[in-house]
Design a protein around this motif. Structure first.
Motif, PDB file in Angstrom:
ATOM      1  N   TYR A  23     -25.350  34.992 -99.304  1.00 51.93           N
ATOM      2  CA  TYR A  23     -24.048  35.639 -99.139  1.00 51.93           C
ATOM      3  C   TYR A  23     -22.984  34.924 -99.971  1.00 51.93           C
ATOM      4  O   TYR A  23     -22.147  35.568-100.624  1.00 51.93           O
ATOM      5  CB  TYR A  23     -23.620  35.615 -97.668  1.00 51.93           C
ATOM      6  N   ALA A  24     -22.983  33.594 -99.913  1.00 52.96           N
ATOM      7  CA  ALA A  24     -21.980  32.813-100.654  1.00 52.96           C
ATOM      8  C   ALA A  24     -22.111  33.055-102.155  1.00 52.96           C
ATOM      9  O   ALA A  24     -21.108  33.235-102.855  1.00 52.96           O
ATOM     10  CB  ALA A  24     -22.136  31.326-100.330  1.00 52.96           C
ATOM     11  N   ALA A  25     -23.350  33.080-102.653  1.00 55.98           N
ATOM     12  CA  ALA A  25     -23.580  33.310-104.081  1.00 55.98           C
ATOM     13  C   ALA A  25     -23.134  34.710-104.484  1.00 55.98           C
ATOM     14  O   ALA A  25     -22.559  34.916-105.564  1.00 55.98           O
ATOM     15  CB  ALA A  25     -25.051  33.095-104.413  1.00 55.98           C
ATOM     16  N   MET A  26     -23.390  35.693-103.621  1.00 56.35           N
ATOM     17  CA  MET A  26     -22.954  37.059-103.918  1.00 56.35           C
ATOM     18  C   MET A  26     -21.434  37.131-104.015  1.00 56.35           C
ATOM     19  O   MET A  26     -20.884  37.698-104.971  1.00 56.35           O
ATOM     20  CB  MET A  26     -23.437  38.018-102.819  1.00 56.35           C
ATOM     21  N   ARG A  27     -20.758  36.602-102.997  1.00 48.27           N
ATOM     22  CA  ARG A  27     -19.292  36.663-103.004  1.00 48.27           C
ATOM     23  C   ARG A  27     -18.720  36.013-104.260  1.00 48.27           C
ATOM     24  O   ARG A  27     -17.771  36.508-104.860  1.00 48.27           O
ATOM     25  CB  ARG A  27     -18.717  35.963-101.765  1.00 48.27           C
ATOM     26  N   GLU A  28     -19.333  34.893-104.654  1.00 50.48           N
ATOM     27  CA  GLU A  28     -18.801  34.107-105.761  1.00 50.48           C
ATOM     28  C   GLU A  28     -19.069  34.756-107.111  1.00 50.48           C
ATOM     29  O   GLU A  28     -18.158  34.926-107.929  1.00 50.48           O
ATOM     30  CB  GLU A  28     -19.433  32.704-105.727  1.00 50.48           C
ATOM     31  N   ILE A  43     -22.127  45.201-101.363  1.00 50.91           N
ATOM     32  CA  ILE A  43     -20.831  44.538-101.464  1.00 50.91           C
ATOM     33  C   ILE A  43     -20.738  43.448-100.403  1.00 50.91           C
ATOM     34  O   ILE A  43     -21.276  43.597 -99.296  1.00 50.91           O
ATOM     35  CB  ILE A  43     -19.654  45.524-101.356  1.00 50.91           C
ATOM     36  N   SER A  44     -20.056  42.350-100.745  1.00 49.97           N
ATOM     37  CA  SER A  44     -20.098  41.166 -99.893  1.00 49.97           C
ATOM     38  C   SER A  44     -18.742  40.519 -99.624  1.00 49.97           C
ATOM     39  O   SER A  44     -18.625  39.694 -98.722  1.00 49.97           O
ATOM     40  CB  SER A  44     -21.021  40.111-100.528  1.00 49.97           C
ATOM     41  N   ARG A  45     -17.713  40.874-100.402  1.00 57.54           N
ATOM     42  CA  ARG A  45     -16.404  40.264-100.183  1.00 57.54           C
ATOM     43  C   ARG A  45     -15.643  40.969 -99.060  1.00 57.54           C
ATOM     44  O   ARG A  45     -15.736  42.187 -98.901  1.00 57.54           O
ATOM     45  CB  ARG A  45     -15.581  40.302-101.484  1.00 57.54           C
ATOM     46  N   ASP A 315     -15.990  34.860 -95.705  1.00 56.47           N
ATOM     47  CA  ASP A 315     -15.279  34.820 -96.983  1.00 56.47           C
ATOM     48  C   ASP A 315     -14.139  33.804 -96.893  1.00 56.47           C
ATOM     49  O   ASP A 315     -13.228  33.946 -96.062  1.00 56.47           O
ATOM     50  CB  ASP A 315     -14.727  36.215 -97.296  1.00 56.47           C
ATOM     51  N   ALA A 316     -14.181  32.790 -97.751  1.00 60.65           N
ATOM     52  CA  ALA A 316     -13.182  31.712 -97.719  1.00 60.65           C
ATOM     53  C   ALA A 316     -11.786  32.203 -98.075  1.00 60.65           C
ATOM     54  O   ALA A 316     -10.801  31.509 -97.814  1.00 60.65           O
ATOM     55  CB  ALA A 316     -13.592  30.585 -98.669  1.00 60.65           C
TER      56      ALA A 316
END
Length: 408
Positions: A23-28, A43-45, A315-316
């Protein structure tokens, strides 16, 4: 648009074991991914998923449910839009909020929770998933509908098959066949009961659905059957996993567990943070009516979009230290966490916001209180480390705990 070969595929064992790094890699680096196997855009963000759920321009539709849900439930309220959706929601929603929930169904929730706990409160050890979490919400729904709780095994089998069908991203034909079989079996079970209940209305939810009328519209037998099927699956699987996950999270953070034990008003915070940190449902699909610009590119009209709730909720850009479980965080609002104004995405948002959110809250609040009363020194069984399982829905499959029995 990124193809993201370096990110574990959502159908891979690596992803199933722990999706959060993916998930983190996708968002980034890959906020929009074309996924060939599911023929969908992922979609992930947070902002993109929130937009898909809150959409007021009818760009994101629920037309995907025609093939994703209708084969197992029949046509449900989730597929409707406009006035048709508004009327159907007005027919069913009153039972899940306000005085109906408080006066008619809170006693049902209390009774079912105590009955389950009474079976193990003197034992000193129990698997919370097997003995409580998988049974409690289904028993409550069956009781609310005025169905025979002795049929629990059938209800649980049906909703397990339905959830497997919905999460059958790899297209396993046996899972598909089992889900479609469930629709037939559930209809054969429910339709005679609905017809009988129309002739002999009682004080249960099924009678309420049979008698409900808005602007001259009443629900057909098929409408009611489909809604009951949806209620069992959505209300069973999600609350089951939420209760297990709340305890897993608190047991892994003893100082937060101690705080909840001392101050039970923190249960809402623990539930809200669990919905954000380890949501029961990790992905919900939508379908585009027109071309739409999202982070990372354009999604064409008529495409299926897989909205990753599990990714968006960490999401950070929306939460500080998103990979930490913290019931005291000030960037998540517990007071609105069970309404369409929620700032997490676990119940979706907008017009298809989960109609059962307040029922889930009532069940969780009651259940956690009862369990903490019965097990004041609850602790994980020696050597046990809670492990989440699942891709579409996710939670602990087992949660053995030990405690010193108290009277009750």
């Amino acid at each position: 648009m990124a193809t993201a070969q370096q990110i574990p595929d959502i159908l891979s064992p690596e992803f199933a074991e722990n999706p959060y790094p993916a998930y983190a890699a996708m968002r980034e680096s890959a906020p929009l991914i074309w996924h060939e196997a599911t023929k969908s855009y992922i979609i992930s963000r947070y902002d993109d998923v929130e937009r898909a759920f809150k959409d007021k321009e009818s760009v994101f539709t629920t037309d995907n449910y025609d093939w994703q849900i209708e084969p197992v439930h029949g046509r449900t309220i989730l597929q409707l839009s406009g006035r048709e959706h508004a009327v159907r929601r007005a027919l069913v929603a009153p039972a899940f909020r306000g005085s109906d929930l408080r006066d008619k169904f809170q006693p049902v929730i209390e009774r079912n929770s105590r009955e389950l706990i009474d079976a193990f409160r003197h034992t000193g050890s129990v698997d919370l998933v097997e003995a409580y979490a998988t049974r409690f919400p289904v028993n409550v729904i069956a009781d609310m509908l005025g169905l025979d709780k002795a049929d629990h095994g059938r209800f649980h089998g049906w909703y397990t098959a339905v959830i497997a069908f919905l999460g059958n991203l790899s297209g396993d034909p046996e899972v598909t066949a089992a889900g479609e079989r469930t629709r037939i079996e559930f209809a054969e079970y429910m339709l005679p009961i609905i017809r009988e209940r129309r002739d002999h209305l009682g004080d249960d939810l099924l009678s309420t659905l049979c008698a409900a009328e808005v602007d001259g519209v009443r629900m057909s037998d098929e409408d009611i059957k489909a809604f009951c099927s949806l209620l069992l699956a959505a209300g069973g699987e999600t609350t089951d996993k939420a209760i297990a996950s709340i305890f897993a999270n608190l047991l892994l953070h003893p100082e937060q567990l101690a705080a909840v034990q001392r101050d039970r008003t923190l249960i809402d915070r623990a539930f809200a943070e669990t919905l954000r940190f380890t949501p029961p449902v990790h992905m919900i699909m939508r379908q585009t009516a027109t071309d739409v610009e999202l982070s990372g590119g354009t999604v064409p009209a008529g495409a299926t979009v897989t909205c990753l709730i599990g990714a968006a909720n960490r999401d950070a850009s929306h939460y500080r230290e998103p990979d930490s479980f913290n019931i005291f965080r000030d960037d998540l609002t517990a007071t609105t966490a069970f309404s369409a104004a929620a700032d997490h995405l676990a119940f979706a948002l907008g017009r298809h916001f989960c109609v059962g959110a307040l029922l889930a809250r009532a069940e969780v609040e009651t259940g956690i209180n009862h369990l903490l009363d019965a097990m004041p020194d609850i602790r994980l069984a020696d050597g046990f480390d809670p492990v989440e399982q699942g891709v579409f829905t996710r939670g602990p499959q087992s949660l053995p705990v030990e405690f010193t029995p108290v009277g009750g």
